[in-house]
Design a protein around this motif. Structure first.
Motif, mmCIF file in Angstrom:
data_model
loop_
_atom_site.group_PDB
_atom_site.id
_atom_site.type_symbol
_atom_site.label_atom_id
_atom_site.label_comp_id
_atom_site.label_asym_id
_atom_site.label_seq_id
_atom_site.Cartn_x
_atom_site.Cartn_y
_atom_site.Cartn_z
ATOM 1 N N ALA A 61 0.834 -1.191 0.000
ATOM 2 C CA ALA A 61 0.000 0.000 0.000
ATOM 3 C C ALA A 61 0.872 1.245 0.000
ATOM 4 N N ARG A 62 0.326 2.295 -0.602
ATOM 5 C CA ARG A 62 0.986 3.590 -0.541
ATOM 6 C C ARG A 62 -0.080 4.664 -0.432
ATOM 7 N N ILE A 63 0.302 5.763 0.195
ATOM 8 C CA ILE A 63 -0.648 6.844 0.477
ATOM 9 C C ILE A 63 -0.024 8.172 0.066
ATOM 10 N N ARG A 64 -0.868 9.040 -0.477
ATOM 11 C CA ARG A 64 -0.479 10.417 -0.779
ATOM 12 C C ARG A 64 -1.535 11.328 -0.167
ATOM 13 N N ALA A 65 -1.093 12.351 0.543
ATOM 14 C CA ALA A 65 -2.028 13.267 1.205
ATOM 15 C C ALA A 65 -1.836 14.686 0.677
ATOM 16 N N PHE A 66 -2.904 15.460 0.777
ATOM 17 C CA PHE A 66 -2.889 16.863 0.386
ATOM 18 C C PHE A 66 -3.410 17.683 1.558
ATOM 19 N N THR A 67 -2.797 18.840 1.796
ATOM 20 C CA THR A 67 -3.277 19.746 2.837
ATOM 21 C C THR A 67 -3.659 21.075 2.204
ATOM 22 N N SER A 68 -4.574 21.776 2.850
ATOM 23 C CA SER A 68 -5.068 23.041 2.340
ATOM 24 C C SER A 68 -3.990 24.116 2.460
ATOM 25 N N CYS A 69 -3.566 24.635 1.318
ATOM 26 C CA CYS A 69 -2.576 25.713 1.245
ATOM 27 C C CYS A 69 -3.077 26.754 0.243
ATOM 28 N N ILE A 70 -2.405 27.875 0.192
ATOM 29 C CA ILE A 70 -2.781 28.934 -0.744
ATOM 30 C C ILE A 70 -1.596 29.174 -1.665
ATOM 31 N N PRO A 71 -1.724 29.235 -2.977
ATOM 32 C CA PRO A 71 -2.949 29.277 -3.773
ATOM 33 C C PRO A 71 -3.505 27.897 -4.125
ATOM 34 N N ARG A 72 -2.739 26.831 -3.920
ATOM 35 C CA ARG A 72 -3.249 25.488 -4.214
ATOM 36 C C ARG A 72 -2.814 24.551 -3.089
ATOM 37 N N ASP A 73 -3.428 23.382 -3.059
ATOM 38 C CA ASP A 73 -3.119 22.416 -1.999
ATOM 39 C C ASP A 73 -1.658 21.982 -2.039
ATOM 40 N N CYS A 74 -1.097 21.766 -0.858
ATOM 41 C CA CYS A 74 0.249 21.208 -0.726
ATOM 42 C C CYS A 74 0.150 19.697 -0.846
ATOM 43 N N LYS A 75 1.131 19.108 -1.506
ATOM 44 C CA LYS A 75 1.090 17.672 -1.766
ATOM 45 C C LYS A 75 2.227 16.991 -1.009
ATOM 46 N N TRP A 76 1.870 15.951 -0.251
ATOM 47 C CA TRP A 76 2.847 15.073 0.375
ATOM 48 C C TRP A 76 2.980 13.904 -0.579
ATOM 49 N N GLY A 77 4.157 13.619 -1.066
ATOM 50 C CA GLY A 77 4.367 12.603 -2.091
ATOM 51 C C GLY A 77 3.940 11.208 -1.675
ATOM 52 N N TRP A 78 3.891 10.315 -2.663
ATOM 53 C CA TRP A 78 3.526 8.924 -2.411
ATOM 54 C C TRP A 78 4.515 8.322 -1.422
ATOM 55 N N ALA A 81 2.924 2.645 2.861
ATOM 56 C CA ALA A 81 2.127 2.522 4.082
ATOM 57 C C ALA A 81 2.294 1.130 4.672
ATOM 58 N N THR A 82 2.001 1.033 5.953
ATOM 59 C CA THR A 82 2.100 -0.231 6.676
ATOM 60 C C THR A 82 0.714 -0.684 7.083
ATOM 61 N N LEU A 83 0.404 -1.964 6.849
ATOM 62 C CA LEU A 83 -0.854 -2.542 7.302
ATOM 63 C C LEU A 83 -0.690 -2.937 8.766
ATOM 64 N N ARG A 84 -1.487 -2.325 9.636
ATOM 65 C CA ARG A 84 -1.379 -2.581 11.071
ATOM 66 C C ARG A 84 -2.222 -3.785 11.474
ATOM 67 N N ASP A 85 -1.974 -4.291 12.674
ATOM 68 C CA ASP A 85 -2.701 -5.462 13.169
ATOM 69 C C ASP A 85 -4.208 -5.221 13.281
ATOM 70 N N ASP A 86 -4.624 -3.960 13.516
ATOM 71 C CA ASP A 86 -6.047 -3.670 13.650
ATOM 72 C C ASP A 86 -6.749 -3.481 12.305
ATOM 73 N N VAL A 101 2.013 11.779 10.916
ATOM 74 C CA VAL A 101 1.755 10.351 11.018
ATOM 75 C C VAL A 101 0.260 10.170 10.791
ATOM 76 N N LEU A 102 -0.097 9.523 9.684
ATOM 77 C CA LEU A 102 -1.500 9.300 9.351
ATOM 78 C C LEU A 102 -1.852 7.838 9.568
ATOM 79 N N THR A 103 -2.992 7.618 10.186
ATOM 80 C CA THR A 103 -3.563 6.284 10.323
ATOM 81 C C THR A 103 -4.946 6.351 9.711
ATOM 82 N N VAL A 104 -5.203 5.518 8.701
ATOM 83 C CA VAL A 104 -6.473 5.578 7.978
ATOM 84 C C VAL A 104 -7.195 4.244 8.052
ATOM 85 N N ARG A 105 -8.530 4.355 8.109
ATOM 86 C CA ARG A 105 -9.368 3.155 8.124
ATOM 87 C C ARG A 105 -10.716 3.501 7.499
#
Length: 136
Positions: A61-78, A81-86, A101-105
């Motif tokens: 798995a891989r994750i890319r996130a974007f945060t709200s910035c001006i004039p356009r969103d900031c991009k955190w590159g690919w 990701a790690t699959l956790r026990d839960d 540190v992002l944890t997504v479900r």
């Protein structure tokens, strides 16, 4: 005697088959896809993209996130990701000033994103934020 041993082995393999089938991982994972936060404020997560695939019965798995910035969103590159026990996915997005540190479900058409923002300056406190993103 040989017949009894053979019969016992067949019964044992039949009994173990459901256990092996339950441990199998199916791709793509429910988190796979593009997720958006329509109500993001500045510096908050606006979008998360998750790609998952199975290779030799293990999840990649891989994750890319974007945060709200001006004039356009900031991009955190690919980032890998790690699959956790839960069952959730976790990723460390390392930046110049901080690490996120992002944890997504996934829960249906919602993605629960827990963000821990860790500044590299030890005098600044870490912060935690939770977002609920919708499938795009």
């Amino acid at each position: 005697m040989r017949v009894a041993v053979l019969l016992a082995m067949i019964m044992l393999s039949a009994a173990l088959s459901p256990v092996i089938a339950q441990e199998r991982i199916y791709c793509p994972l429910p988190e796979h896809g593009t997720w958006v936060n329509r109500y993001a404020e500045p510096k908050q997560i606006t979008r998360v993209e998750v790609e998952t695939k199975c290779v030799d019965n293990r999840v990649e798995a891989r994750i890319r996130a974007f945060t709200s910035c001006i004039p356009r969103d900031c991009k955190w590159g690919w980032t890998e990701a790690t699959l956790r026990d839960d069952g959730s996915l976790s990723v460390n997005l390392i930046g110049f000033l901080r690490t996120k540190v992002l944890t997504v479900r996934a829960f249906g058409d919602m993605l629960d994103v827990q963000e821990v923002d860790v500044p590299h300056d030890e005098e600044l406190p870490a912060t935690k934020q939770v977002y609920n993103l919708e499938r795009k």
